[in-house]
Design a protein around this motif. Structure first.
Motif, mmCIF file in Angstrom:
data_model
loop_
_atom_site.group_PDB
_atom_site.id
_atom_site.type_symbol
_atom_site.label_atom_id
_atom_site.label_comp_id
_atom_site.label_asym_id
_atom_site.label_seq_id
_atom_site.Cartn_x
_atom_site.Cartn_y
_atom_site.Cartn_z
ATOM 1 N N ALA A 83 4.151 7.260 -8.280
ATOM 2 C CA ALA A 83 2.761 6.774 -8.386
ATOM 3 C C ALA A 83 2.707 5.250 -8.358
ATOM 4 O O ALA A 83 1.861 4.643 -7.683
ATOM 5 C CB ALA A 83 2.133 7.314 -9.686
ATOM 6 N N GLU A 84 3.612 4.625 -9.076
ATOM 7 C CA GLU A 84 3.667 3.168 -9.081
ATOM 8 C C GLU A 84 3.983 2.618 -7.692
ATOM 9 O O GLU A 84 3.405 1.617 -7.248
ATOM 10 C CB GLU A 84 4.728 2.709 -10.090
ATOM 11 N N THR A 85 4.877 3.290 -7.017
ATOM 12 C CA THR A 85 5.229 2.872 -5.651
ATOM 13 C C THR A 85 4.021 2.972 -4.732
ATOM 14 O O THR A 85 3.771 2.094 -3.883
ATOM 15 C CB THR A 85 6.381 3.734 -5.129
ATOM 16 N N CYS A 86 3.242 4.061 -4.845
ATOM 17 C CA CYS A 86 2.039 4.215 -4.002
ATOM 18 C C CYS A 86 1.052 3.085 -4.278
ATOM 19 O O CYS A 86 0.443 2.525 -3.347
ATOM 20 C CB CYS A 86 1.386 5.557 -4.278
ATOM 21 N N ARG A 87 0.836 2.737 -5.550
ATOM 22 C CA ARG A 87 -0.106 1.660 -5.857
ATOM 23 C C ARG A 87 0.385 0.346 -5.265
ATOM 24 O O ARG A 87 -0.399 -0.441 -4.725
ATOM 25 C CB ARG A 87 -0.255 1.536 -7.380
ATOM 26 N N ARG A 88 1.652 0.106 -5.365
ATOM 27 C CA ARG A 88 2.204 -1.135 -4.794
ATOM 28 C C ARG A 88 2.057 -1.185 -3.282
ATOM 29 O O ARG A 88 1.760 -2.223 -2.706
ATOM 30 C CB ARG A 88 3.660 -1.299 -5.202
ATOM 31 N N LEU A 89 2.282 -0.024 -2.617
ATOM 32 C CA LEU A 89 2.131 -0.003 -1.156
ATOM 33 C C LEU A 89 0.693 -0.256 -0.738
ATOM 34 O O LEU A 89 0.426 -0.986 0.228
ATOM 35 C CB LEU A 89 2.595 1.363 -0.639
ATOM 36 N N SER A 102 -1.536 -1.866 -2.414
ATOM 37 C CA SER A 102 -1.820 -3.284 -2.676
ATOM 38 C C SER A 102 -1.221 -4.176 -1.602
ATOM 39 O O SER A 102 -1.848 -5.132 -1.139
ATOM 40 C CB SER A 102 -1.262 -3.659 -4.057
ATOM 41 N N TRP A 103 -0.033 -3.811 -1.182
ATOM 42 C CA TRP A 103 0.627 -4.587 -0.128
ATOM 43 C C TRP A 103 -0.127 -4.527 1.189
ATOM 44 O O TRP A 103 -0.294 -5.498 1.890
ATOM 45 C CB TRP A 103 2.053 -4.083 0.011
ATOM 46 N N GLU A 104 -0.637 -3.331 1.520
ATOM 47 C CA GLU A 104 -1.409 -3.177 2.744
ATOM 48 C C GLU A 104 -2.701 -3.987 2.672
ATOM 49 O O GLU A 104 -3.132 -4.612 3.652
ATOM 50 C CB GLU A 104 -1.712 -1.688 2.979
ATOM 51 N N ASP A 105 -3.365 -3.965 1.507
ATOM 52 C CA ASP A 105 -4.598 -4.744 1.381
ATOM 53 C C ASP A 105 -4.339 -6.243 1.506
ATOM 54 O O ASP A 105 -5.089 -6.969 2.167
ATOM 55 C CB ASP A 105 -5.242 -4.463 0.017
ATOM 56 N N GLU A 106 -3.254 -6.644 0.875
ATOM 57 C CA GLU A 106 -2.920 -8.067 0.945
ATOM 58 C C GLU A 106 -2.612 -8.489 2.371
ATOM 59 O O GLU A 106 -3.024 -9.578 2.814
ATOM 60 C CB GLU A 106 -1.712 -8.331 0.026
ATOM 61 N N LYS A 107 -1.963 -7.593 3.106
ATOM 62 C CA LYS A 107 -1.652 -7.911 4.512
ATOM 63 C C LYS A 107 -2.922 -7.976 5.338
ATOM 64 O O LYS A 107 -3.079 -8.833 6.216
ATOM 65 C CB LYS A 107 -0.676 -6.846 5.052
ATOM 66 N N CYS A 108 -3.849 -7.112 5.012
ATOM 67 C CA CYS A 108 -5.109 -7.091 5.762
ATOM 68 C C CYS A 108 -5.918 -8.360 5.460
ATOM 69 O O CYS A 108 -6.489 -8.987 6.361
ATOM 70 C CB CYS A 108 -5.898 -5.839 5.402
ATOM 71 N N TYR A 109 -5.974 -8.752 4.176
ATOM 72 C CA TYR A 109 -6.711 -9.946 3.815
ATOM 73 C C TYR A 109 -6.071 -11.201 4.405
ATOM 74 O O TYR A 109 -6.770 -12.132 4.828
ATOM 75 C CB TYR A 109 -6.777 -10.070 2.302
ATOM 76 N N SER A 110 -4.739 -11.195 4.443
ATOM 77 C CA SER A 110 -4.054 -12.371 5.011
ATOM 78 C C SER A 110 -4.341 -12.500 6.490
ATOM 79 O O SER A 110 -4.506 -13.612 7.017
ATOM 80 C CB SER A 110 -2.541 -12.246 4.779
ATOM 81 N N ALA A 111 -4.442 -11.375 7.181
ATOM 82 C CA ALA A 111 -4.700 -11.410 8.622
ATOM 83 C C ALA A 111 -6.131 -11.847 8.915
ATOM 84 O O ALA A 111 -6.390 -12.565 9.878
ATOM 85 C CB ALA A 111 -4.421 -10.017 9.236
ATOM 86 N N SER A 112 -7.080 -11.433 8.066
ATOM 87 C CA SER A 112 -8.490 -11.760 8.332
ATOM 88 C C SER A 112 -8.888 -13.104 7.714
ATOM 89 O O SER A 112 -9.884 -13.701 8.116
ATOM 90 C CB SER A 112 -9.394 -10.648 7.784
ATOM 91 N N GLY A 113 -8.148 -13.572 6.763
ATOM 92 C CA GLY A 113 -8.459 -14.837 6.118
ATOM 93 C C GLY A 113 -9.588 -14.725 5.140
ATOM 94 O O GLY A 113 -10.110 -15.735 4.684
ATOM 95 N N GLU A 114 -10.082 -13.544 4.831
ATOM 96 C CA GLU A 114 -11.174 -13.339 3.914
ATOM 97 C C GLU A 114 -10.706 -12.489 2.759
ATOM 98 O O GLU A 114 -9.864 -11.619 2.901
ATOM 99 C CB GLU A 114 -12.351 -12.645 4.600
#
Length: 940
Positions: free
Chosen positions: A203-209, A211-223
């Motif tokens: 479960a912890e691993t899923c939450r981290r993944l 979060s990682w995907e969201d962070e990657k998406c935000y970094s790509a969009s700059g927002e």
């Protein structure tokens, strides 16, 4: 006390459980050690094989070879490995540790040498795999001090915390105070704890993944969402989960809208799809119907092709007479029609094949096939009816032609041999000509077997009216030497000297009585005439072969003797053949019955004839001898066996009739015997019964008739013919039944008359039978034995009565002395019977003159009681003399032993007086008769 016993039993049970556990552990250790040694040896073999191959072929890459796994039944290897790890089997066995170390060092040395020779890009991975293999080996060997199980101290501390937090599963406190730990339960608890921690990590691993995907998406969009600034890690995770929920919800809504759109379009096009579906189903059904029709057409073509006959054969079937050639007079040309007969047979075979094909192949339920079969069946019936008419017409024509030939005509100058020869020749010609048309009958048998009995009956009628007609049979039997058939029918005087009637049978009362004085029977009345057996012999010898040939041809012509048939069908065929041949030979059997002396039936039509029992008896003997010539000794079967069986049946039928004719006469004679003719009521001086005295005369007549026409040394063996021997013995038994009845009736004198009656008649029967030869003696052996016993018993009784009557005083005296002697002994006898009384009685009763007179009286009385014709007087007197000698000898011994008194006359003197009395009376009687008596009699 009860608690102590319970604790002791519990301790004993636990001790036994511990012992069983120890034994199982030893067994598991041994099995695990064997498996490890087997693995080491297999690995060594594989490595050595690979090394040898590498040295033999350097530079080649050898495929890894493995030995097949070892299959061990009833062993769970996983459970065995777990037990070995828990209990430390490997650490406790220093030998296995040494072997595994040696094997590991050897394998590592080989891998190192190979690594130096081969340098490839994946060398690091191979090194890692080598390191992993070494780590696994160290773990299996328990060398935990050589390798670190944890990467860092954190992991080690975490593992220690997990183990410390795991509760130990205790069972109970043992008798020695130790706590028994349940290892399996503890392991299950540890596994559940580790699984829970694993789910938490996932479960912890899923939450981290996420979060990682969201962070990657935000970094790509700059927002980044505004609400996230200044918030911690938990807010970020919460927003990511909200975005994921929104995304999933939007996708769900989109899918629902798409599903609604699809449902609306499906509703709109449903009529079209339903119509297309119906069209598709109709097309499929039409295609299947087309395939079915095509298959049905092929099957009908195949079925109907076997039912279609050539046009030429159909013409023959519709009109079989069209292929038969007729002459100018309209009669069938038999010789020129043979080719047409062959065409008829072929047409019949083709028609039978077509009908069989329709029946075997099936399809009768189809209208086309059914109509074709009906047409063929109708054609078959008409064809068979036409063939039957043709066959009967040909038979009539052939019979008429054969019987009208000049060489077949019977003239007045023909004797029985020539007539029989002409009948046989006519039969041969008729049957030979008819064989050309046997194929027509075979065609009838194939197509319509039910019509064959009618054709067979027509054939038998033609034979009975033509080849073996009444006129021909009458001429043949009338031409026989004895002309018995004609004479019996008329019962008038014939041209034979001394014959006034054709019958030679007489009642037993009509025969002359026999005397033992003269063993040769004199036929003063001329009654004992022989029968005409030459007619029976000639008819059996000349006509039975003709009947056998007729039976053979009938069976062959109509197919009644097939060997492949079962027993029941063979019996039915034999009955059918017998019925046909019986009808064909009906006049032969009619005249054969006449010459065998068989009387006509009561309801018979035409001229009736009387039966001749004596002729029937002799005919039975000849029929029994003729049977031997028609026994199927080779058992070949077929037409020949059937013809022989028919002849035997014909002979047996004749034998039954002649035996019944003679048996009826025997029963009548037995009734006359049981009337006891000529026997006086008191039985005195009855002499030889009339039936007993006439029975030997009848036997003489039987022998005369049986020997007629035979060689001089011929002697009939009547004992082997069951019916003859049985009823002759029955007649003899009737004689003794009559004798016993007369002797036992109330009016018969039982003092001596009954014994004289039995003695005289039984002796006469025995001697009269023995005088007629060995054949009759063996035939009546049972009756002779019984008669001898009767004669002996009655003679003893009669002689005892005679002596007691004439020597009454002496018999009474010595009987009394004998009884007293048994009780008191010889010395005391004079006390009970005084000597003076004894001497006085002896002197009064046994003087020589008195003895001579009494013996003469006894002889005269015996001569009066016994008849002259029985011839028993000399024999009976001889037996009486013997009895007198025995009695007087016994009395003489009693007189000497008890009284010391010698009897006069003695026993020898008494015998001399008896012989003298016989000579004097016999000489006087012979002088009165005027002739000497030179008879010889047998003793009793």
């Amino acid at each position: 006390a009860g608690a102590g016993e319970a604790s002791a039993s519990a301790a004993t049970g636990k001790k036994n459980t511990a012992i069983d556990a120890t034994n199982r552990l030893r067994k598991d250790r041994l099995l695990w050690s064997l498996l490890q040694i087997h693995a080491i040896l297999c690995t060594s073999v594989v490595e050595r094989t690979a090394a040898s191959a590498a040295l033999a072929h350097p530079g080649t890459v050898m495929a890894s070879s493995q030995l097949p796994p070892l299959n061990v039944r009833n062993v769970d290897r996983g459970e065995l490995q777990y037990i070995s790890t828990v209990n430390g089997f490997l650490t406790e066995s220093s030998v296995l540790c040494a072997l595994l170390d040696r094997q590991n060092s050897r394998s590592r040395g080989l891998l190192a040498a190979k690594a130096e020779e081969e340098k490839s890009s994946d060398g690091v991975e191979e090194g890692n795999s080598d390191g992993m293999d070494g780590m696994a080996y160290d773990m299996m060997m328990g060398n935990y001090n050589r390798v670190a199980l944890f990467v860092n101290e954190e992991e080690k501390q975490d593992a220690a915390d997990v183990l410390n937090e795991t509760p130990w599963q205790q069972q109970e406190i043992t008798s020695d105070g130790m706590t028994a730990v349940d290892a399996s339960a503890t392991a299950d608890t540890l596994i559940r704890l580790l699984q829970k921690r694993m789910r938490d990590l996932e479960a912890e691993t899923c939450r981290r993944l996420i979060s990682w995907e969201d962070e990657k998406c935000y970094s790509a969009s700059g927002e980044r969402p505004g609400g996230l600034s200044g918030q911690g890690k938990e807010s970020l995770d919460l927003m990511s989960l909200n975005d994921l929920h929104d995304t999933l919800q939007s996708l769900d809504d989109e899918l629902e809208r798409m599903s609604n759109w699809i449902d609306e379009r499906a509703t709109m096009i449903k009529p079209i799809t339903d119509e297309c579906r119906g069209i598709e189903e109709e097309n499929r059904m039409l295609e299947q119907q087309w395939v079915s029709y095509e298959t049905l057409g092929n099957e009908l073509t195949r079925l109907l092709s076997g039912l279609v006959l050539p046009q030429g054969l159909m013409k023959v079937l519709q009109n079989p007479g069209s292929v038969i050639i007729y002459d100018s007079s309209g009669a069938v040309d038999i010789e020129r029609s043979e080719e047409g007969v062959e065409m008829i047979f072929q047409a019949g075979q083709a028609l039978k094949l077509a009908l069989d094909t329709a029946e075997k192949e099936g399809g009768i339920h189809l209208r086309a096939v059914s109509d074709s079969v009906k047409v063929l069946t109708s054609t078959s019936n008409k064809f068979c009816d036409s063939l039957a008419r043709i066959v009967v017409t040909v038979m009539e024509q052939l019979a008429k032609e054969v019987c009208s030939r000049q060489d077949s005509m019977i003239g007045k100058g023909d004797n029985h041999s020539s007539i029989a020869k002409k009948i046989r020749e006519s039969q041969r010609q008729f049957q030979a000509s008819l064989l050309a048309y046997i194929k027509i009958i075979e065609a009838l048998a194939l197509l319509k077997p039910d019509i064959l009995p009618a054709v067979r009956d027509a054939y038998s009628e033609l034979v009975a009216e033509g080849i073996m007609s009444k006129k021909r049979m009458k001429a043949y039997f009338a031409s026989l030497p004895g002309r018995t058939s004609v004479k019996i029918a008329h019962e008038t005087n014939f041209d034979f000297p001394g014959r006034t009637s054709a019958s030679v049978t007489h009642d037993l009362s009509d025969y002359a009585p026999v005397s033992l004085r003269n063993s040769n029977t004199t036929d003063a009345s001329g009654m004992m005439k022989p029968v005409n057996v030459e007619d029976v012999e000639a008819a059996l010898g000349e006509m039975l072969p003709l009947i056998a040939r007729e039976a053979y041809f009938t069976a062959a012509l109509f197919g009644l003797s097939s060997r492949h048939l079962d027993g029941r069908q063979k019996k039915r065929n034999f009955e059918a053949a017998k019925k046909s041949v019986d009808n064909s030979s009906q006049y032969f059997r009619y005249y054969m019955n006449r010459i065998c002396g068989i009387a006509s039936e009561v309801d018979a039509e035409g001229k009736k004839v009387k039966g001749d029992a004596m002729l029937s008896l002799v005919a039975s003997i000849h029929l029994n001898e003729a049977m031997d010539g028609y026994i199927d000794r080779h058992k070949k079967g077929g037409d020949h066996s059937l013809s022989l069986a028919y002849v035997r049946a014909t002979i047996l039928d004749l034998r039954k009739k002649v035996d019944r004719q003679w048996v009826i006469w025997v029963e009548e004679q037995i009734k006359w015997i049981r009337t006891n003719p000529g026997v006086p009521q008191n039985g005195k001086r009855a002499g030889i019964f009339a039936s007993v005295a006439r029975f030997p005369s009848y036997l003489d007549h039987v022998l005369i008739c049986c020997k007629a026409g035979r060689s001089q040394d011929y002697t009939p063996n009547l004992a082997k013919i069951k019916v003859v021997s049985y009823y002759l013995q029955k007649m003899a038994s009737g004689l003794f039944a009559s004798l016993n009845e007369c002797a036992e009736r109330e009016t018969t004198d039982q003092q001596y008359a009954a014994d004289v009656m039995r003695m005289e008649n039984s002796y006469f029967f025995t001697q009269s039978i023995k005088q007629r030869g060995v054949e009759l003696t063996s035939l009546f052996q049972k009756q002779i034995t019984g008669a001898s016993v009767i004669c002996k018993q009655s003679t003893d009784a009669y002689l005892g009565w005679m002596i007691k009557r004439e020597f009454k005083a002496m018999h009474s005296l010595f009987s009394n002395i004998s009884r007293i002697r048994k009780d008191v002994g010889d010395a005391d006898v004079p006390i009970h019977v005084p000597r003076a009384q004894f001497v006085r009685t002896i002197q009064k009763e046994s003087s020589k003159e008195i003895m001579k007179e009494k013996i003469g009286v006894v002889y005269a009385r015996m001569e009066k009681h016994l008849s002259d014709g029985g011839g028993l007087l000399p024999v009976a007197w001889k037996a009486l003399v013997k009895v007198l000698y025995e009695w007087f000898g016994r009395w003489e011994k009693l007189s000497t032993s008890c009284y010391k008194f010698i009897l006069e006359p003695s026993a020898i003197d008494v015998v001399r007086l008896a012989k003298a009395a016989t000579g004097a009376n016999g000489a006087g009687r012979r002088l009165q008769d005027g002739k000497a008596d030179s008879r010889k009699f047998a003793s009793i």
